[in-house]
Design an enzyme around this catalytic site. Structure first.
Site, PDB file in Angstrom:
ATOM      1  N   TYR A 158     -35.612 -31.433  85.701  1.00 14.53           N
ATOM      2  CA  TYR A 158     -35.151 -31.177  84.328  1.00 14.53           C
ATOM      3  C   TYR A 158     -36.337 -30.824  83.414  1.00 14.53           C
ATOM      4  O   TYR A 158     -36.306 -29.825  82.691  1.00 14.53           O
ATOM      5  CB  TYR A 158     -34.425 -32.421  83.808  1.00 14.53           C
ATOM      6  CG  TYR A 158     -33.962 -32.346  82.372  1.00 14.53           C
ATOM      7  CD1 TYR A 158     -32.887 -31.538  82.018  1.00 14.53           C
ATOM      8  CD2 TYR A 158     -34.583 -33.106  81.389  1.00 14.53           C
ATOM      9  CE1 TYR A 158     -32.453 -31.485  80.700  1.00 14.53           C
ATOM     10  CE2 TYR A 158     -34.145 -33.063  80.078  1.00 14.53           C
ATOM     11  CZ  TYR A 158     -33.081 -32.254  79.730  1.00 14.53           C
ATOM     12  OH  TYR A 158     -32.656 -32.201  78.431  1.00 14.53           O
ATOM     13  N   LYS A 178     -36.983 -27.228  81.624  1.00 18.85           N
ATOM     14  CA  LYS A 178     -37.077 -27.112  80.156  1.00 18.85           C
ATOM     15  C   LYS A 178     -38.448 -26.571  79.744  1.00 18.85           C
ATOM     16  O   LYS A 178     -38.557 -25.800  78.791  1.00 18.85           O
ATOM     17  CB  LYS A 178     -36.822 -28.471  79.497  1.00 18.85           C
ATOM     18  CG  LYS A 178     -35.368 -28.943  79.559  1.00 18.85           C
ATOM     19  CD  LYS A 178     -34.447 -28.046  78.762  1.00 18.85           C
ATOM     20  CE  LYS A 178     -33.122 -28.724  78.449  1.00 18.85           C
ATOM     21  NZ  LYS A 178     -32.158 -27.802  77.815  1.00 18.85           N
ATOM     22  N   ASN A 192     -18.730 -19.643  81.813  1.00 20.40           N
ATOM     23  CA  ASN A 192     -19.843 -20.374  82.415  1.00 20.40           C
ATOM     24  C   ASN A 192     -21.123 -19.579  82.185  1.00 20.40           C
ATOM     25  O   ASN A 192     -21.275 -18.470  82.726  1.00 20.40           O
ATOM     26  CB  ASN A 192     -19.564 -20.523  83.921  1.00 20.40           C
ATOM     27  CG  ASN A 192     -20.647 -21.306  84.625  1.00 20.40           C
ATOM     28  OD1 ASN A 192     -21.683 -21.624  84.044  1.00 20.40           O
ATOM     29  ND2 ASN A 192     -20.419 -21.615  85.880  1.00 20.40           N
ATOM     30  N   VAL A 193     -22.059 -20.122  81.422  1.00 20.08           N
ATOM     31  CA  VAL A 193     -23.262 -19.349  81.085  1.00 20.08           C
ATOM     32  C   VAL A 193     -24.262 -19.253  82.238  1.00 20.08           C
ATOM     33  O   VAL A 193     -25.296 -18.623  82.105  1.00 20.08           O
ATOM     34  CB  VAL A 193     -23.954 -19.862  79.801  1.00 20.08           C
ATOM     35  CG1 VAL A 193     -23.082 -19.681  78.585  1.00 20.08           C
ATOM     36  CG2 VAL A 193     -24.406 -21.301  79.953  1.00 20.08           C
ATOM     37  N   GLY A 227     -22.129 -23.896  74.786  1.00 22.38           N
ATOM     38  CA  GLY A 227     -21.883 -25.330  74.948  1.00 22.38           C
ATOM     39  C   GLY A 227     -21.515 -25.987  73.636  1.00 22.38           C
ATOM     40  O   GLY A 227     -21.926 -27.109  73.346  1.00 22.38           O
ATOM     41  N   ALA A 229     -39.313 -29.737  84.233  1.00 26.34           N
ATOM     42  CA  ALA A 229     -39.940 -28.466  84.619  1.00 26.34           C
ATOM     43  C   ALA A 229     -39.077 -27.288  84.161  1.00 26.34           C
ATOM     44  O   ALA A 229     -39.597 -26.277  83.670  1.00 26.34           O
ATOM     45  CB  ALA A 229     -40.141 -28.429  86.130  1.00 26.34           C
TER      46      ALA A 229
HETATM   47  N1  LIG Z   1     -28.505 -35.441  74.239  1.00 26.24           N
HETATM   48  C1  LIG Z   1     -29.800 -35.590  74.368  1.00 26.24           C
HETATM   49  O1  LIG Z   1     -30.342 -36.708  74.280  1.00 26.24           O
HETATM   50  C2  LIG Z   1     -30.697 -34.406  74.606  1.00 26.24           C
HETATM   51  C3  LIG Z   1     -32.087 -34.577  74.535  1.00 26.24           C
HETATM   52  C4  LIG Z   1     -32.901 -33.478  74.724  1.00 26.24           C
HETATM   53  C5  LIG Z   1     -32.359 -32.232  74.985  1.00 26.24           C
HETATM   54  N2  LIG Z   1     -31.005 -32.096  75.053  1.00 26.24           N
HETATM   55  C6  LIG Z   1     -30.478 -30.758  75.316  1.00 26.24           C
HETATM   56  O2  LIG Z   1     -29.510 -30.425  74.333  1.00 26.24           O
HETATM   57  C7  LIG Z   1     -28.519 -29.530  74.895  1.00 26.24           C
HETATM   58  C8  LIG Z   1     -27.122 -30.057  74.609  1.00 26.24           C
HETATM   59  O3  LIG Z   1     -27.012 -31.359  75.145  1.00 26.24           O
HETATM   60  P1  LIG Z   1     -25.827 -32.344  74.753  1.00 26.24           P
HETATM   61  O4  LIG Z   1     -26.394 -33.709  74.874  1.00 26.24           O
HETATM   62  O5  LIG Z   1     -25.173 -31.930  73.498  1.00 26.24           O
HETATM   63  O6  LIG Z   1     -24.816 -32.083  75.998  1.00 26.24           O
HETATM   64  P2  LIG Z   1     -23.266 -32.432  76.160  1.00 26.24           P
HETATM   65  O7  LIG Z   1     -23.090 -32.677  77.619  1.00 26.24           O
HETATM   66  O8  LIG Z   1     -22.848 -33.488  75.191  1.00 26.24           O
HETATM   67  O9  LIG Z   1     -22.551 -31.070  75.768  1.00 26.24           O
HETATM   68  C9  LIG Z   1     -22.795 -29.924  76.534  1.00 26.24           C
HETATM   69  C10 LIG Z   1     -21.624 -28.945  76.365  1.00 26.24           C
HETATM   70  O10 LIG Z   1     -21.933 -27.786  77.180  1.00 26.24           O
HETATM   71  C11 LIG Z   1     -20.807 -27.456  77.986  1.00 26.24           C
HETATM   72  N3  LIG Z   1     -21.298 -26.831  79.225  1.00 26.24           N
HETATM   73  C12 LIG Z   1     -21.906 -27.440  80.261  1.00 26.24           C
HETATM   74  N4  LIG Z   1     -22.246 -26.547  81.198  1.00 26.24           N
HETATM   75  C13 LIG Z   1     -21.825 -25.326  80.745  1.00 26.24           C
HETATM   76  C14 LIG Z   1     -21.896 -24.017  81.261  1.00 26.24           C
HETATM   77  N5  LIG Z   1     -22.469 -23.787  82.463  1.00 26.24           N
HETATM   78  N6  LIG Z   1     -21.393 -22.992  80.528  1.00 26.24           N
HETATM   79  C15 LIG Z   1     -20.820 -23.213  79.313  1.00 26.24           C
HETATM   80  N7  LIG Z   1     -20.716 -24.470  78.777  1.00 26.24           N
HETATM   81  C16 LIG Z   1     -21.230 -25.508  79.479  1.00 26.24           C
HETATM   82  C17 LIG Z   1     -20.088 -28.781  78.247  1.00 26.24           C
HETATM   83  O11 LIG Z   1     -18.717 -28.581  78.578  1.00 26.24           O
HETATM   84  C18 LIG Z   1     -20.299 -29.510  76.911  1.00 26.24           C
HETATM   85  O12 LIG Z   1     -19.262 -29.228  75.989  1.00 26.24           O
HETATM   86  C19 LIG Z   1     -28.878 -29.433  76.388  1.00 26.24           C
HETATM   87  O13 LIG Z   1     -29.637 -28.274  76.614  1.00 26.24           O
HETATM   88  C20 LIG Z   1     -29.736 -30.658  76.644  1.00 26.24           C
HETATM   89  O14 LIG Z   1     -30.609 -30.508  77.738  1.00 26.24           O
HETATM   90  C21 LIG Z   1     -30.150 -33.150  74.863  1.00 26.24           C
END
Ligand SMILES: NC(=O)c1ccc[n+]([C@@H]2O[C@H](COP(=O)([O-])OP(=O)(O)OC[C@H]3O[C@@H](n4cnc5c(N)ncnc54)[C@H](O)[C@@H]3O)[C@@H](O)[C@H]2O)c1
Length: 269
Positions: A166, A170, A71-72, A21, A168
């Site tokens: 979500y 995580k 797609n992971v 991602g 649960a």
């Molecule tokens: N942003 C926040 O506030 C926040 C807070 C806590 C945890 N997180 C965690 O941080 C991580 C990243 O979040 P983010 O905010 O940067 O997300 P984001 O949506 O900004 O970016 C996610 C990226 O992952 C890619 N993606 C989505 N599904 C995919 C898949 N199945 N296979 C491959 N690529 C895929 C998307 O195209 C995107 O480029 C996540 O695990 C999220 O749960 C984010």
């Protein structure tokens, strides 16, 4: 004794890293920071355009990077992309399993939650991360070395109404991290989880109103929110030799949000 002017070797120079991602948000920032620390980066994203954008940026900055689109959630796709990184760089030293999020689903109260939505969120977060860990650990076990970093969430320290699936999923990643650290430690593999608080990514700025963001800032002990690049710094630290005795840990980067008593509802999208 080490001369203080010698600098610190992070032990990441020339290492091979995979970030899932990494086309946007936190993943892209982690890829940038690992590249700055000297890693060669396999940039994964489901979106080929954004993956290519990150690769181009890293190469322009003088780093080695390749795009490993896929797609992971899909076991075969993950096996292929991990194999592509190993073929390109000769090893897999650092793997950051960053894909997650609430699968773009709105916040849903428990009484309205449907099984299909729960499965989708668990698949996107816990199942995808587990699939990645297995494929990465298979390579690292042969090498007898490696670091796996899973991206969890501050949501796991205190539940929010509407984010039960979500949170649960995580929390499952936190347990997975401890289990794998125990099982893989004897093979020379460290496994950790990073927990961002609500982080100011492009998507968060889009989804949350200014008032909501101001409310989160006000409720956090540091009176600020987590910036995406702070997860990049954290990833470098945890992947580096500075943290070589650390494994099985959940490390929070949340501006103290877990201590806050008056956090606004649904602070993690
Ligand atoms: N942003 C926040 O506030 C926040 C807070 C806590 C945890 N997180 C965690 O941080 C991580 C990243 O979040 P983010 O905010 O940067 O997300 P984001 O949506 O900004 O970016 C996610 C990226 O992952 C890619 N993606 C989505 N599904 C995919 C898949 N199945 N296979 C491959 N690529 C895929 C998307 O195209 C995107 O480029 C996540 O695990 C999220 O749960 C984010």
């Amino acid at each position: 004794m080490t001369n203080a002017t010698q600098g610190i070797d992070l032990g990441l120079g020339g290492k091979s890293a995979l970030v899932t991602g990494a086309g946007a948000g936190i993943g892209r920032e982690i890829a940038r920071w690992l590249a700055r620390a000297g890693c060669r980066i396999g940039v994964n994203d489901i979106d080929p355009k954004t993956a290519a954008g990150t690769v181009e940026e890293l190469r322009k900055a003088g780093s080695e990077a390749i795009s490993v689109v896929g797609n992971v959630r899909d076991e075969d796709a993950v096996a292929t992309l991990v194999g592509d990184v190993v073929r390109a760089f000769g090893s897999l030293d650092v793997a950051v399993n960053n894909v997650g999020m609430n699968a773009n689903r709105p916040v849903t109260p428990l009484l309205e939650l449907e099984a299909e939505a729960v499965r989708d969120v668990v698949d996107q977060n816990l199942v995808a991360t587990t699939i990645c860990c297995i494929a990465e650990a298979r390579v690292m076990a042969k090498q007898r070395s490696g670091v796996i970093l899973n991206v969890s969430s501050g949501e796991t320290t205190r539940p929010s109404v509407g984010l039960v699936a979500y949170g649960a999923a995580k929390a499952g990643i936190n347990h997975l991290t401890m289990s794998l650290a125990d099982e893989l430690g004897p093979l020379g593999i460290r496994v950790m989880a990073m927990a961002p608080g609500t982080t100011l990514t492009e998507k968060v700025r889009e989804v949350f109103s200014e008032e909501h963001i101001a409310g989160i800032v006000q409720s956090n002990p540091l009176r600020r929110m987590t910036e995406p690049e702070e997860l990049g710094r954290m990833a470098v630290f945890l992947a580096s030799d500075l943290a070589r005795c650390v494994t099985g840990q959940l490390v929070l980067a949340d501006a103290g949000a877990h201590l806050s008593r008056n956090r606004p509802a649904n602070a993690d999208p």
